[in-house]
Every structure is written in structure tokens, then in C-alpha cells.
Design a protein around this motif. Structure first.
Motif, PDB file in Angstrom:
ATOM      1  N   ALA A   1     143.027  -6.723  44.917  1.00  0.00           N
ATOM      2  CA  ALA A   1     142.266  -7.522  45.880  1.00  0.00           C
ATOM      3  C   ALA A   1     143.186  -8.049  46.990  1.00  0.00           C
ATOM      4  CB  ALA A   1     141.563  -8.677  45.176  1.00  0.00           C
ATOM      5  N   GLY A   2     144.390  -8.451  46.637  1.00  0.00           N
ATOM      6  CA  GLY A   2     145.348  -8.919  47.639  1.00  0.00           C
ATOM      7  C   GLY A   2     145.771  -7.795  48.570  1.00  0.00           C
ATOM      8  N   LEU A   3     145.995  -6.612  47.990  1.00  0.00           N
ATOM      9  CA  LEU A   3     146.353  -5.448  48.805  1.00  0.00           C
ATOM     10  C   LEU A   3     145.203  -5.096  49.755  1.00  0.00           C
ATOM     11  CD1 LEU A   3     148.202  -3.111  49.581  1.00  0.00           C
ATOM     12  CD2 LEU A   3     147.252  -1.829  47.638  1.00  0.00           C
ATOM     13  N   ARG A   4     143.989  -5.128  49.248  1.00  0.00           N
ATOM     14  CA  ARG A   4     142.822  -4.830  50.080  1.00  0.00           C
ATOM     15  C   ARG A   4     142.736  -5.815  51.243  1.00  0.00           C
ATOM     16  NH1 ARG A   4     137.397  -6.298  50.499  1.00  0.00           N
ATOM     17  NH2 ARG A   4     136.037  -4.595  51.085  1.00  0.00           N
ATOM     18  N   ARG A   5     142.953  -7.088  50.962  1.00  0.00           N
ATOM     19  CA  ARG A   5     142.924  -8.118  52.007  1.00  0.00           C
ATOM     20  C   ARG A   5     143.979  -7.829  53.071  1.00  0.00           C
ATOM     21  NH1 ARG A   5     145.839 -13.110  51.952  1.00  0.00           N
ATOM     22  NH2 ARG A   5     145.036 -14.495  53.530  1.00  0.00           N
ATOM     23  N   GLU A   6     145.180  -7.452  52.640  1.00  0.00           N
ATOM     24  CA  GLU A   6     146.252  -7.133  53.595  1.00  0.00           C
ATOM     25  C   GLU A   6     145.922  -5.891  54.410  1.00  0.00           C
ATOM     26  OE1 GLU A   6     148.771  -8.896  54.502  1.00  0.00           O
ATOM     27  OE2 GLU A   6     148.545 -10.448  52.981  1.00  0.00           O
ATOM     28  N   LEU A   7     145.311  -4.898  53.773  1.00  0.00           N
ATOM     29  CA  LEU A   7     144.937  -3.683  54.499  1.00  0.00           C
ATOM     30  C   LEU A   7     143.857  -3.963  55.541  1.00  0.00           C
ATOM     31  CD1 LEU A   7     144.972  -1.102  51.576  1.00  0.00           C
ATOM     32  CD2 LEU A   7     146.531  -1.162  53.549  1.00  0.00           C
ATOM     33  N   ILE A   8     142.912  -4.831  55.194  1.00  0.00           N
ATOM     34  CA  ILE A   8     141.866  -5.198  56.160  1.00  0.00           C
ATOM     35  C   ILE A   8     142.482  -5.926  57.350  1.00  0.00           C
ATOM     36  CG2 ILE A   8     139.877  -6.721  56.513  1.00  0.00           C
ATOM     37  CD1 ILE A   8     139.020  -5.924  53.615  1.00  0.00           C
ATOM     38  N   ALA A   9     143.378  -6.882  57.070  1.00  0.00           N
ATOM     39  CA  ALA A   9     144.030  -7.619  58.163  1.00  0.00           C
ATOM     40  C   ALA A   9     144.865  -6.673  59.028  1.00  0.00           C
ATOM     41  CB  ALA A   9     144.897  -8.741  57.597  1.00  0.00           C
ATOM     42  N   PHE A  10     145.549  -5.735  58.395  1.00  0.00           N
ATOM     43  CA  PHE A  10     146.348  -4.770  59.160  1.00  0.00           C
ATOM     44  C   PHE A  10     145.441  -3.880  60.012  1.00  0.00           C
ATOM     45  CE2 PHE A  10     148.784  -0.741  59.525  1.00  0.00           C
ATOM     46  CZ  PHE A  10     149.818  -1.226  60.317  1.00  0.00           C
TER      47      PHE A  10
ATOM     48  N   LEU B   1     153.029  -4.226  59.096  1.00  0.00           N
ATOM     49  CA  LEU B   1     152.885  -3.245  58.030  1.00  0.00           C
ATOM     50  C   LEU B   1     153.822  -3.566  56.865  1.00  0.00           C
ATOM     51  CD1 LEU B   1     151.726  -0.545  56.953  1.00  0.00           C
ATOM     52  CD2 LEU B   1     153.623   0.589  58.131  1.00  0.00           C
ATOM     53  N   LEU B   2     155.087  -3.871  57.188  1.00  0.00           N
ATOM     54  CA  LEU B   2     156.067  -4.133  56.136  1.00  0.00           C
ATOM     55  C   LEU B   2     155.827  -5.451  55.415  1.00  0.00           C
ATOM     56  CD1 LEU B   2     159.308  -2.874  57.909  1.00  0.00           C
ATOM     57  CD2 LEU B   2     157.957  -1.699  56.145  1.00  0.00           C
ATOM     58  N   THR B   3     155.451  -6.492  56.165  1.00  0.00           N
ATOM     59  CA  THR B   3     155.279  -7.810  55.540  1.00  0.00           C
ATOM     60  C   THR B   3     153.870  -8.025  55.009  1.00  0.00           C
ATOM     61  OG1 THR B   3     154.717  -8.860  57.649  1.00  0.00           O
ATOM     62  CG2 THR B   3     157.053  -8.868  56.990  1.00  0.00           C
ATOM     63  N   GLY B   4     152.969  -7.119  55.294  1.00  0.00           N
ATOM     64  CA  GLY B   4     151.590  -7.225  54.820  1.00  0.00           C
ATOM     65  C   GLY B   4     151.306  -6.209  53.723  1.00  0.00           C
ATOM     66  N   PRO B   5     150.748  -5.060  54.100  1.00  0.00           N
ATOM     67  CA  PRO B   5     150.349  -4.086  53.081  1.00  0.00           C
ATOM     68  C   PRO B   5     151.493  -3.565  52.208  1.00  0.00           C
ATOM     69  CG  PRO B   5     149.284  -3.570  55.157  1.00  0.00           C
ATOM     70  CD  PRO B   5     150.272  -4.666  55.431  1.00  0.00           C
ATOM     71  N   VAL B   6     152.625  -3.234  52.801  1.00  0.00           N
ATOM     72  CA  VAL B   6     153.732  -2.697  51.991  1.00  0.00           C
ATOM     73  C   VAL B   6     154.242  -3.764  51.026  1.00  0.00           C
ATOM     74  CG1 VAL B   6     156.089  -1.783  52.067  1.00  0.00           C
ATOM     75  CG2 VAL B   6     154.370  -0.933  53.675  1.00  0.00           C
ATOM     76  N   TRP B   7     154.394  -4.988  51.520  1.00  0.00           N
ATOM     77  CA  TRP B   7     154.840  -6.083  50.650  1.00  0.00           C
ATOM     78  C   TRP B   7     153.844  -6.288  49.505  1.00  0.00           C
ATOM     79  CZ3 TRP B   7     159.279  -8.828  50.451  1.00  0.00           C
ATOM     80  CH2 TRP B   7     159.292  -9.934  49.619  1.00  0.00           C
ATOM     81  N   ALA B   8     152.549  -6.317  49.817  1.00  0.00           N
ATOM     82  CA  ALA B   8     151.525  -6.516  48.792  1.00  0.00           C
ATOM     83  C   ALA B   8     151.519  -5.361  47.799  1.00  0.00           C
ATOM     84  CB  ALA B   8     150.148  -6.658  49.435  1.00  0.00           C
TER      85      ALA B   8
END
Length: 181
Positions: free
Chosen positions: A112-121, A166-173
Motif C-alpha cells: 500500500a505504501g509503494l502504491r501511494r508512492e507510485l501514484i504520487a510519482f 523516483l529514488l526517494t519515493g517509489p524506489v525507497w518504498a
């Protein structure tokens, strides 16, 4: 703050929150949903004001500097993230003034956290696309050759922001293995 565009950006940001808070106050404090919708529908007008101000400034021969490029990014962010910011505020107003449920905590870990980061990205990519489109329109309609070259300075900025996001959002998550809170 040498450029009048700085004042326009600040005015648009203040105007955004005045319209959002005003529209939601009308909705929840006065129970006037239709009036609220009309007020909230005025938010995109601010984007047009900003774009027109930048176009006018460039057309009158202003030297294009960082603030003109930031205006393009600001425009993209308000277009791509505006709806989610209004929704964020709406949930809080409903909770505070209309006995709505408390706002849910956003997920930070797991799928769910990864999905949230992907949506924001994805929203950021849309924002960057709007910024690019705005700069291209300004370059082809009101900018001269020197202004066009200066406006193109937005592209490295957008690339840098995109890589960092990308690095601090989806990749980090994706690779964050810390325990849940």
C-alpha cells in the motif's frame, strides 16, 4: 523579488488556499454545496492567470530567469496535484465541521505504501508534462530565441526533480525493509 512573476506565483498560491478553504467553508459551514462547487471551480482560473502573466512578461521582453521556469513547474504541480490537495482538505473539513470520519493515515510501508508512492510519482510526471507543455507553448508563441533558450533551462530542473523523486519515493518504498510503525 525583482520579477513581478514572483508576486504572481505567491498571489496564486494564496488565492488557491483562499478558494479551497472558502469553498469548503461554504460547503460545510453554510451547507451550500452548489456555491461551494462554483467557488472550487474557480481554482483553475488561477492557473490561467499565472500562465497569462508569464506570457505577458516574456512578450514585453523580460529576461527569462529562474522564476519564469519555476512558474512552469508551479503550474504543472497545481494542475496535477490540485485535485488531491482539495480532496485532502475536504476530508479534514468534513471531519472538523460535519462529523465526518477522521482522515485515514496514509500507508507508509508494504504494497500500500509503494502504491501511494507510485501514484504520487505519476502525479509528478503529469506535473512535469504540464510544465513542459507550458514552456513549449510560451517558447513558440511569445518568446524570442534568447528567451526560448532560457526557458529550456527547465528541462534539467525537471529531470533532476524526477530522478530525486523516483529514488526517494517509489524506489525507497520498494526497498525499505524497516519494521512497520
Amino acid at each position: 523579488m525583482n520579477s513581478p512573476i514572483t508576486a504572481v506565483i505567491i498571489g496564486c498560491e494564496i488565492g488557491f488556499w483562499v478558494l479551497v478553504c472558502g469553498g469548503l467553508a461554504v460547503r460545510y459551514l453554510l451547507n451550500a454545496r452548489r456555491a461551494s462547487v462554483v467557488i472550487l471551480a474557480l481554482v483553475p482560473v488561477l492557473d490561467l492567470v499565472l500562465l497569462a502573466a508569464v506570457a505577458y512578461d516574456i512578450h514585453r521582453g523580460a529576461d527569462v530567469d529562474l522564476v519564469h521556469r519555476v512558474a512552469g513547474i508551479y503550474l504543472g504541480v497545481t494542475v496535477a496535484f490540485g485535485h488531491s490537495m482539495v480532496s485532502w482538505a475536504d476530508v479534514r473539513f468534513a471531519h472538523w465541521f460535519a462529523d465526518g470520519p477522521p482522515p485515514p493515515r496514509p500507508p507508509k510501508k508494504g504494497p500500500a505504501g509503494l502504491r501511494r508512492e507510485l501514484i504520487a510519482f505519476g502525479q509528478w510526471l503529469a506535473a512535469a508534462g504540464v510544465a513542459v507543455l507550458a514552456i513549449l507553448v510560451l517558447s513558440t508563441t511569445v518568446g524570442d530565441a534568447d528567451q526560448d533558450a532560457a526557458l529550456a533551462g527547465i528541462f534539467p530542473m525537471l529531470g533532476t526533480i524526477t530522478v530525486i523523486w523516483l529514488l526517494t519515493g517509489p524506489v525507497w518504498a520498494l526497498f525499505d525493509r524497516r519494521e512497520r510503525d
